[in-house]
Design a protein around this motif. Structure first.
Motif, PDB file in Angstrom:
ATOM      1  N   THR A   7     -13.691  38.409 -18.035  1.00 46.13           N
ATOM      2  CA  THR A   7     -14.259  39.245 -18.839  1.00 46.13           C
ATOM      3  C   THR A   7     -14.800  40.365 -17.908  1.00 46.13           C
ATOM      4  OG1 THR A   7     -13.866  37.617 -20.473  1.00 46.13           O
ATOM      5  CG2 THR A   7     -15.355  39.612 -21.241  1.00 46.13           C
ATOM      6  N   LEU A   8     -14.921  41.780 -18.867  1.00 49.96           N
ATOM      7  CA  LEU A   8     -15.443  43.406 -17.405  1.00 49.96           C
ATOM      8  C   LEU A   8     -16.668  43.538 -17.774  1.00 49.96           C
ATOM      9  CD1 LEU A   8     -12.789  44.646 -15.912  1.00 49.96           C
ATOM     10  CD2 LEU A   8     -14.196  42.766 -14.820  1.00 49.96           C
ATOM     11  N   GLU A  15      -8.673  39.264 -20.192  1.00 47.77           N
ATOM     12  CA  GLU A  15      -8.814  37.350 -20.755  1.00 47.77           C
ATOM     13  C   GLU A  15      -8.175  36.651 -20.847  1.00 47.77           C
ATOM     14  OE1 GLU A  15     -12.098  36.726 -24.504  1.00 47.77           O
ATOM     15  OE2 GLU A  15     -12.012  38.549 -23.500  1.00 47.77           O
ATOM     16  N   PHE A  59     -19.940  43.705 -20.432  1.00 49.84           N
ATOM     17  CA  PHE A  59     -21.428  43.533 -20.444  1.00 49.84           C
ATOM     18  C   PHE A  59     -21.661  42.162 -19.067  1.00 49.84           C
ATOM     19  CE2 PHE A  59     -20.474  44.589 -24.652  1.00 49.84           C
ATOM     20  CZ  PHE A  59     -21.070  46.104 -24.437  1.00 49.84           C
ATOM     21  N   THR A  60     -20.451  43.036 -17.810  1.00 52.56           N
ATOM     22  CA  THR A  60     -20.802  41.847 -16.476  1.00 52.56           C
ATOM     23  C   THR A  60     -20.710  42.373 -15.676  1.00 52.56           C
ATOM     24  OG1 THR A  60     -18.309  42.350 -16.479  1.00 52.56           O
ATOM     25  CG2 THR A  60     -18.906  40.040 -17.836  1.00 52.56           C
ATOM     26  N   PHE A  61     -21.307  42.197 -14.880  1.00 53.28           N
ATOM     27  CA  PHE A  61     -21.932  42.233 -13.395  1.00 53.28           C
ATOM     28  C   PHE A  61     -20.626  42.282 -12.942  1.00 53.28           C
ATOM     29  CE2 PHE A  61     -22.949  42.227  -8.603  1.00 53.28           C
ATOM     30  CZ  PHE A  61     -24.042  42.973  -8.723  1.00 53.28           C
ATOM     31  N   GLU A  62     -19.803  42.150 -12.895  1.00 48.09           N
ATOM     32  CA  GLU A  62     -18.542  42.414 -11.920  1.00 48.09           C
ATOM     33  C   GLU A  62     -17.184  43.236 -12.738  1.00 48.09           C
ATOM     34  OE1 GLU A  62     -19.090  39.099 -13.843  1.00 48.09           O
ATOM     35  OE2 GLU A  62     -18.669  38.458 -11.118  1.00 48.09           O
ATOM     36  N   GLY A  63     -18.207  44.259 -13.898  1.00 48.99           N
ATOM     37  CA  GLY A  63     -17.614  44.796 -15.003  1.00 48.99           C
ATOM     38  C   GLY A  63     -18.417  46.460 -14.410  1.00 48.99           C
TER      39      GLY A  63
END
Length: 172
Positions: A89-90, A83, A92-96
């Protein structure tokens, strides 16, 4: 009946399909060279790395998801570093979610590919090299065509496993 189908929110299903496809593509591109290295190279930490790769098979998905959520949070070293330096930011994201799904589905892609590559006769590979082909050509012209059923199996199992996975999705 048509009215009912149109009134359903298809977003969770479509996100699951998208996640499964992306996870399979990433894992396939990652596991082919990884299986090649594990099959044809000898190195000291091989057994330890095999154990780490296989670990998601024995751990509950919610446990893996919980620890990945902690690892991805801005309060961990990795999350804070990403970050602060890359504005990534991983948690709570789709990337995470894609990264977590790749980690959890890794053995389902790796194991069939590794087992199939291990079964290929060394004579075929040596014949390819003796004909002047390099590792890249040998992989794409000899090895991958020889393990088509294992590739299909790995893709189907990884896709189905990612589609049905709820613990990782719930946590991340």
């Amino acid at each position: 009946m048509t009215q009912l189908l149109l009134s359903i929110d298809w977003t969770p299903f479509l996100v699951s399909i998208k996640l499964s496809i992306i996870t399979c593509i990433i894992l396939f591109c990652f596991c082919i060279p990884l299986a090649w290295v594990f099959t044809f190279k000898q190195f000291r930490a091989k057994k330890i790395l095999e154990t780490i790769i296989t670990l998601p098979l024995v751990l509950p998905p919610s446990v893996v998801g919980f620890y990945l959520l902690i690892l991805f949070s801005k309060y961990s070293f990795l999350g804070n570093f990403l970050e602060k330096h890359f504005n990534i930011t991983l948690a709570f994201t789709f990337e995470g979610l894609v990264i977590a799904s790749c980690i959890y589905s890794l053995p389902f892609m790796f194991n069939p590919l590794y087992n199939a590559m291990s079964m290929i006769s060394k004579n075929i590979i040596e014949a390819s090299f003796s004909l002047g082909k390099n590792s890249f050509i040998t992989l794409f012209k000899v090895i991958l065509p020889s393990i088509k059923p294992a590739i299909l199996s790995a893709l189907v199992i990884s896709f189905a496993h990612t589609m049905g996975e709820f613990g990782i999705v719930l946590m991340i």
